[in-house]
Design an enzyme around this catalytic site. Structure first.
Site, mmCIF file in Angstrom:
data_model
loop_
_atom_site.group_PDB
_atom_site.id
_atom_site.type_symbol
_atom_site.label_atom_id
_atom_site.label_comp_id
_atom_site.label_asym_id
_atom_site.label_seq_id
_atom_site.Cartn_x
_atom_site.Cartn_y
_atom_site.Cartn_z
ATOM 1 C CE LYS A 124 16.692 48.697 76.841
ATOM 2 N NZ LYS A 124 16.373 47.326 77.264
HETATM 3 P P1 NAD Z 1 23.074 41.292 71.236
HETATM 4 O O1 NAD Z 1 23.622 42.553 70.715
HETATM 5 O O2 NAD Z 1 23.902 40.435 72.124
HETATM 6 O O3 NAD Z 1 22.589 40.355 70.004
HETATM 7 C C1 NAD Z 1 21.711 40.817 69.032
HETATM 8 C C2 NAD Z 1 21.620 39.744 67.934
HETATM 9 O O4 NAD Z 1 20.641 40.174 66.978
HETATM 10 C C3 NAD Z 1 22.919 39.541 67.162
HETATM 11 O O5 NAD Z 1 23.044 38.174 66.811
HETATM 12 C C4 NAD Z 1 22.706 40.380 65.916
HETATM 13 O O6 NAD Z 1 23.487 39.930 64.802
HETATM 14 C C5 NAD Z 1 21.222 40.140 65.679
HETATM 15 N N1 NAD Z 1 20.597 41.181 64.851
HETATM 16 C C6 NAD Z 1 20.762 42.523 64.912
HETATM 17 N N2 NAD Z 1 20.055 43.114 63.946
HETATM 18 C C7 NAD Z 1 19.414 42.120 63.280
HETATM 19 C C8 NAD Z 1 18.530 42.090 62.176
HETATM 20 N N3 NAD Z 1 18.178 43.219 61.553
HETATM 21 N N4 NAD Z 1 18.041 40.887 61.772
HETATM 22 C C9 NAD Z 1 18.419 39.755 62.392
HETATM 23 N N5 NAD Z 1 19.258 39.717 63.431
HETATM 24 C C10 NAD Z 1 19.741 40.887 63.852
HETATM 25 O O7 NAD Z 1 21.682 41.679 71.933
HETATM 26 P P2 NAD Z 1 20.887 40.843 73.043
HETATM 27 O O8 NAD Z 1 21.288 41.320 74.374
HETATM 28 O O9 NAD Z 1 20.932 39.392 72.685
HETATM 29 O O10 NAD Z 1 19.414 41.425 72.819
HETATM 30 C C11 NAD Z 1 18.542 40.894 71.818
HETATM 31 C C12 NAD Z 1 17.126 41.357 72.120
HETATM 32 O O11 NAD Z 1 16.739 40.869 73.428
HETATM 33 C C13 NAD Z 1 16.928 42.878 72.197
HETATM 34 O O12 NAD Z 1 15.621 43.168 71.755
HETATM 35 C C14 NAD Z 1 17.037 43.167 73.679
HETATM 36 O O13 NAD Z 1 16.392 44.369 74.037
HETATM 37 C C15 NAD Z 1 16.325 41.964 74.244
HETATM 38 N N6 NAD Z 1 16.636 41.661 75.633
HETATM 39 C C16 NAD Z 1 17.911 41.457 76.047
HETATM 40 C C17 NAD Z 1 18.167 41.138 77.380
HETATM 41 C C18 NAD Z 1 19.556 40.828 77.877
HETATM 42 O O14 NAD Z 1 19.668 40.396 79.035
HETATM 43 N N7 NAD Z 1 20.594 40.983 77.085
HETATM 44 C C19 NAD Z 1 17.109 41.064 78.293
HETATM 45 C C20 NAD Z 1 15.805 41.269 77.840
HETATM 46 C C21 NAD Z 1 15.589 41.554 76.498
#
Ligand code: NAD
Length: 434
Positions: A124
């Protein structure tokens, strides 16, 4: 133009990760591993080996802002384990990124790749920056400088990046270009989750969310509940949460509440998700959507719904919030949304938790497909990818669920036991060098 350095955050501490802060992502990851190691009967040496990252790099990332001012960020890349193959894991841009968070996320990647049987280790990266405060050209310079600094550690056979919170397909294109320019030829397989035009895969953008819906559907089926009959609340409306909402709604589920970092909205009859997507495109947030009532992020977690999908940040289901969860299923879209204390409360209240290392693995599965396609320079159709993804996710769910039932474990413990055991076996068969 004069250049001044005005922002110098204190250098982060590199305290040993044996004693992470209570309730932190790393404490949660360590507690989960300790449980799996105990179930598997591993000795202290093997446990410590599995708990400790193989390689870490900390880099300073100076940025010349559009104004001419210079600011400095801290960046990290951690390879937690590479026994099963090259490191694989996202790149996060978020102000709260620190080395312990990146260590936790890298460790979860190791178990996740093993649970869905991918030939990868876990890695990561992150930069402690709030991307919302910077222009696209500033973010491009940050990305290219960070990539240059960690260049010795990454590569298509060593460590492959993908988007995570705060980064996207464009970020991956910049990483790929910086790496390729420095090597002298185009190397698409150094990143996944890149745009289609430069070797991305069909289906990657929605893969994590599609995987979440596959495992939710499998968990519901075990209880005889059809997906089309359930209500869903989703925290986080970014890449994962927004597409999950879209797919849940398209499959007939009622998405009754969603939120982002600015707040949340609810509509008990179900949100019109396609219209909500347009609203978010226009305004940058779910807040203020027509025909919905406001709800706070904390209230959303406690709504009376069937399925709760935390898809934002770590540690939101803890000792203060998990006891109020009314959902029967929690499907972890985010990495590490539940602390160890939160997990215990959910178990006490008979809430079934489909853990992150299984539930959100769809993204890395299609990343793997993208890497395979890039290495072969042969592209699959969207349907082939969708079918292969569904097969991987439902097979992994069935394996985890069968072990959970056989051994009387939670789905989290069963998933970790499967993942940790695969990694430990690879390590033991390879032997310890020298
Ligand atoms: P992103 O940046 O596209 O979206 C994050 C979302 O969370 C946004 O809507 C943001 O406003 C919201 N957010 C941020 N801080 C917040 C808070 N304090 N309270 C409520 N909402 C909040 O990120 P993403 O890629 O959608 O990732 C989200 C989660 O999923 C992370 O934990 C990431 O590690 C995990 N994840 C992502 C992927 C991927 O393919 N993108 C894969 C596996 C896991």
């Amino acid at each position: 133009m004069t250049t001044t350095t005005t922002s110098v955050p204190p250098a982060p501490s590199f305290a040993p990760s044996d004693t992470p802060e209570e309730g932190s992502a790393l404490a949660t990851a360590h507690a989960q591993l300790a449980t799996a190691a105990e179930i598997l009967g591993y000795d202290e040496g093997l446990h410590r080996m599995l708990a400790t990252p193989r390689r870490e790099i900390h880099v300073a990332v100076p940025l010349r802002r559009d104004t001419g001012e210079t600011v400095l960020f801290h960046g990290f890349r951690v390879q937690h384990n590479v026994s099963l193959g090259p490191g694989k894991g996202g790149l996060r841009y978020h102000p709260s990124v620190d080395v312990d968070e990146v260590r936790a996320l890298a460790m979860w990647m190791t178990w996740k790749c093993a649970v869905v049987n991918l030939p990868y280790g876990g890695a990561k990266g992150g930069v402690a920056i709030d991307p919302r405060g910077y222009s696209q050209s500033e973010l491009e310079r940050v990305t290219r400088r960070y990539t240059s600094e960690i260049m010795p550690m990454i590569g298509p056979d060593t460590d492959i990046m993908a988007p995570d919170m705060g980064t996207d397909a464009q970020t991956m294109a910049w990483v790929m270009d910086t790496y390729s320019v420095n090597r002298g030829y185009t190397i698409p397989a150094v990143v996944t989750g890149k745009p289609l035009a430069v070797g991305g895969s069909l289906g990657r953008g929605t893969a994590t969310s599609a995987g979440i819906v596959h495992v939710t559907s499998a968990a519901l089926a075990e209880a005889g509940v059809p997906l089309a009959k359930v209500s869903v609340a989703i925290q986080g409306f970014g890449k994962v949460g927004s597409h999950a909402a879209e797919i849940f709604a398209a499959r007939g589920a009622r998405v009754v509440a969603v939120s982002d970092q600015y707040g949340g909205i609810r509509a008990d009859d179900g949100l019109d998700v396609p219209r909500l997507m347009e609203h978010v495109q226009r305004t940058g947030s779910v807040v203020g959507f027509d025909g919905a009532d406001p709800v706070s992020n904390t209230e959303l977690l406690a709504l009376d719904v069937d399925v709760l999908v935390p898809a934002a940040i770590e540690g939101v289901l803890d000792e203060t919030t998990a006891g109020s969860v009314k959902a029967r299923w929690v499907v972890e879209g985010a990495n590490g949304p539940t602390t160890a204390a939160g997990d215990a409360l959910l178990a006490k209240n008979d809430v079934t938790v489909v853990p992150d290392v299984l539930a959100n693995a769809g993204g890395v599965v299609v990343s793997y497909f993208e890497w395979v396609q890039a290495n072969q320079t042969y592209w699959w159709t969207e349907q082939e990818i969708a079918d292969k993804l569904e097969h991987r996710m439902t097979t992994a769910y069935a394996e985890v669920s069968a072990l959970a039932k056989r051994e009387g474990l939670s789905l989290r413990d069963a998933a970790l036991v499967i993942g940790v055991k695969r990694v430990a076996e690879a390590h033991q068969i390879r032997g310890l060098y020298p």
